[in-house]
Design a protein around this motif. Structure first.
Motif, mmCIF file in Angstrom:
data_model
loop_
_atom_site.group_PDB
_atom_site.id
_atom_site.type_symbol
_atom_site.label_atom_id
_atom_site.label_comp_id
_atom_site.label_asym_id
_atom_site.label_seq_id
_atom_site.Cartn_x
_atom_site.Cartn_y
_atom_site.Cartn_z
ATOM 1 N N THR A 15 0.849 -1.195 0.000
ATOM 2 C CA THR A 15 0.000 0.000 0.000
ATOM 3 C C THR A 15 0.888 1.250 0.000
ATOM 4 O OG1 THR A 15 -0.154 -0.398 2.382
ATOM 5 C CG2 THR A 15 -2.074 -0.945 1.051
ATOM 6 N N GLU A 21 -7.334 3.102 -1.668
ATOM 7 C CA GLU A 21 -8.666 2.829 -2.207
ATOM 8 C C GLU A 21 -8.661 1.688 -3.222
ATOM 9 O OE1 GLU A 21 -9.580 6.657 -4.093
ATOM 10 O OE2 GLU A 21 -9.647 5.628 -6.012
ATOM 11 N N TRP A 78 -6.837 -1.157 -2.757
ATOM 12 C CA TRP A 78 -6.466 -2.423 -2.105
ATOM 13 C C TRP A 78 -7.590 -2.824 -1.159
ATOM 14 C CZ3 TRP A 78 -0.959 -4.164 -2.133
ATOM 15 C CH2 TRP A 78 -0.804 -5.439 -1.597
ATOM 16 N N GLY A 79 -8.076 -4.029 -1.337
ATOM 17 C CA GLY A 79 -9.145 -4.506 -0.483
ATOM 18 C C GLY A 79 -8.739 -5.733 0.314
ATOM 19 N N VAL A 80 -9.288 -5.852 1.493
ATOM 20 C CA VAL A 80 -9.090 -7.037 2.333
ATOM 21 C C VAL A 80 -10.313 -7.159 3.241
ATOM 22 C CG1 VAL A 80 -7.767 -5.739 4.061
ATOM 23 C CG2 VAL A 80 -7.541 -8.226 3.941
ATOM 24 N N GLY A 81 -10.706 -8.371 3.517
ATOM 25 C CA GLY A 81 -11.893 -8.561 4.353
ATOM 26 C C GLY A 81 -13.154 -8.036 3.693
ATOM 27 N N GLY A 82 -13.103 -7.885 2.362
ATOM 28 C CA GLY A 82 -14.279 -7.412 1.638
ATOM 29 C C GLY A 82 -14.442 -5.899 1.660
ATOM 30 N N PRO A 101 -12.273 -1.851 1.331
ATOM 31 C CA PRO A 101 -11.013 -1.133 1.086
ATOM 32 C C PRO A 101 -10.209 -1.062 2.374
ATOM 33 C CG PRO A 101 -12.887 0.048 0.136
ATOM 34 C CD PRO A 101 -13.456 -1.077 0.957
ATOM 35 N N VAL A 102 -8.894 -1.050 2.246
ATOM 36 C CA VAL A 102 -8.018 -1.151 3.412
ATOM 37 C C VAL A 102 -8.378 -0.162 4.511
ATOM 38 C CG1 VAL A 102 -5.670 -0.715 4.223
ATOM 39 C CG2 VAL A 102 -6.041 -2.158 2.236
ATOM 40 N N TYR A 153 -11.331 -1.290 6.303
ATOM 41 C CA TYR A 153 -11.041 -2.523 7.028
ATOM 42 C C TYR A 153 -10.317 -2.229 8.337
ATOM 43 C CZ TYR A 153 -9.393 -7.299 7.857
ATOM 44 O OH TYR A 153 -9.126 -8.531 8.394
ATOM 45 N N ARG A 154 -9.388 -1.295 8.272
ATOM 46 C CA ARG A 154 -8.637 -0.961 9.488
ATOM 47 C C ARG A 154 -9.550 -0.350 10.559
ATOM 48 N NH1 ARG A 154 -3.324 1.568 6.497
ATOM 49 N NH2 ARG A 154 -2.257 -0.410 6.103
ATOM 50 N N PRO A 174 -3.334 -6.568 16.817
ATOM 51 C CA PRO A 174 -2.600 -5.681 15.916
ATOM 52 C C PRO A 174 -3.419 -5.410 14.663
ATOM 53 C CG PRO A 174 -1.773 -7.913 15.717
ATOM 54 C CD PRO A 174 -2.812 -7.931 16.806
ATOM 55 N N ARG A 175 -3.235 -4.240 14.070
ATOM 56 C CA ARG A 175 -3.897 -3.949 12.800
ATOM 57 C C ARG A 175 -2.964 -4.321 11.655
ATOM 58 N NH1 ARG A 175 -3.195 2.446 11.172
ATOM 59 N NH2 ARG A 175 -1.145 2.043 10.332
ATOM 60 N N PRO A 176 -3.499 -4.885 10.585
ATOM 61 C CA PRO A 176 -2.656 -5.236 9.438
ATOM 62 C C PRO A 176 -2.081 -3.978 8.794
ATOM 63 C CG PRO A 176 -4.834 -6.251 9.276
ATOM 64 C CD PRO A 176 -4.897 -5.257 10.397
ATOM 65 N N ARG A 177 -0.865 -4.069 8.341
ATOM 66 C CA ARG A 177 -0.236 -2.954 7.637
ATOM 67 C C ARG A 177 0.079 -3.386 6.210
ATOM 68 N NH1 ARG A 177 1.946 -2.823 12.830
ATOM 69 N NH2 ARG A 177 3.105 -4.615 12.118
#
Lengths: 75, 75, 75, 75, 75, 75
Positions: free
Chosen positions: A9, A50, A52-56, A58-59, A62-63, A72-75
């Motif tokens: 990202t 905007e 990059w998506g994860v967990g359905g 946008p990052v 998701y955070r 921890p939050r994903p980076r």
């Protein structure tokens, strides 16, 4: 003659940090597989949050959902 | 229905040169493998010099090290 | 130092044809952008028909739907 | 949450060596950019020699031309 | 832990539309293959029209040639 | 004319499931961005477990470490 593509990202990686990634990956391939650095390519691509998506989600979204939960939050 | 991805360093390729690449690759796939141009995609990606590494260094640094030695420099 | 990735359906491309693709793409990049062949990588990937979709269908199914209509079939 | 794709020629890399690559790249991204290993993906792809070209030739042919000249051969 | 890369021409996709793509692809992988959304990455890349070729032409040129013929234009 | 690449671990996805992915992604791009299915390519790549890493480990090893802890395992 490896080709390595690193997608991260876009969050302010500096040229110095990118150079560290290039050197680190190239050294790794030389040490583990005896690959020649002169024919090892490393291409870094920075992706807007905007895009990059994860967990359905946008990052950035998701955070926020993770921020409400422990751990921890994903980076 | 081929898909071709061309990654080059960003160093001023013009729209005309990109069009030549698109036409050249498409013709090649038609001539060699009888592929239909209408379903041949060519995607060109230009990568900033700081994002491309070779020889364990970002391209710009790598070229400097080569400039001190005889022989052609990679482009 | 270009990197080119060519994805085609797996339908019997021979080593000789692949060598033609490698040479053709490398020459093209040298002629159009003055790229050094020694640092031009070309990677060919053949994809099984069941793993390639177009028109919302796996390729083999898609071709059948086209076969019932006039015009060339995509390859 | 980085995604790293490593393409190498298929020449007998072992599962242990692949595990070293996975660990090395993941550690690197954690150390340099503080990336979370739990969301760092590393995908290794081995490419048959006939599918990788450099210098306008399939790798095996290219190495033969280099073998007649001094200096290290690319791996 | 799927990784999905979506390449589209850059023609004004909004953040909301991108979020729809992320959610749609993630749901699809969960429903069809029982993949965990938390480890499903979706990366969207927008490609400038001059960098995308089809039919041997950059997209903008290609569309002009189609505009003179009946039928839908590719998007 | 989108190009979508889906990478998943090789764990027995059937041709029917792959067809569902192709159809689902193509429909999604048509519904969200009005993309023409006839020029939407979807390429699925299955990656051996030993070639996919997460958490600094090959997937199979990573899952074992998770199995000792509560919560869902990534797929």
């Amino acid at each position: 003659m490896p080709y390595v593509n690193i997608k991260i990202t876009r969050e302010g990686a500096t040229p110095e940090q990118k150079a560290e990634l290039v050197k680190g990956v190239t050294d790794l391939l030389m040490n583990v597989l005896d690959k020649d650095p002169a024919t090892t390519f490393v291409v870094i691509e920075e992706v807007a949050l905007e895009d990059w998506g994860v967990g359905g989600l946008p990052v950035a979204e998701y955070r926020k959902t993770l921020a409400a939960t422990p751990g921890p939050r994903p980076r």
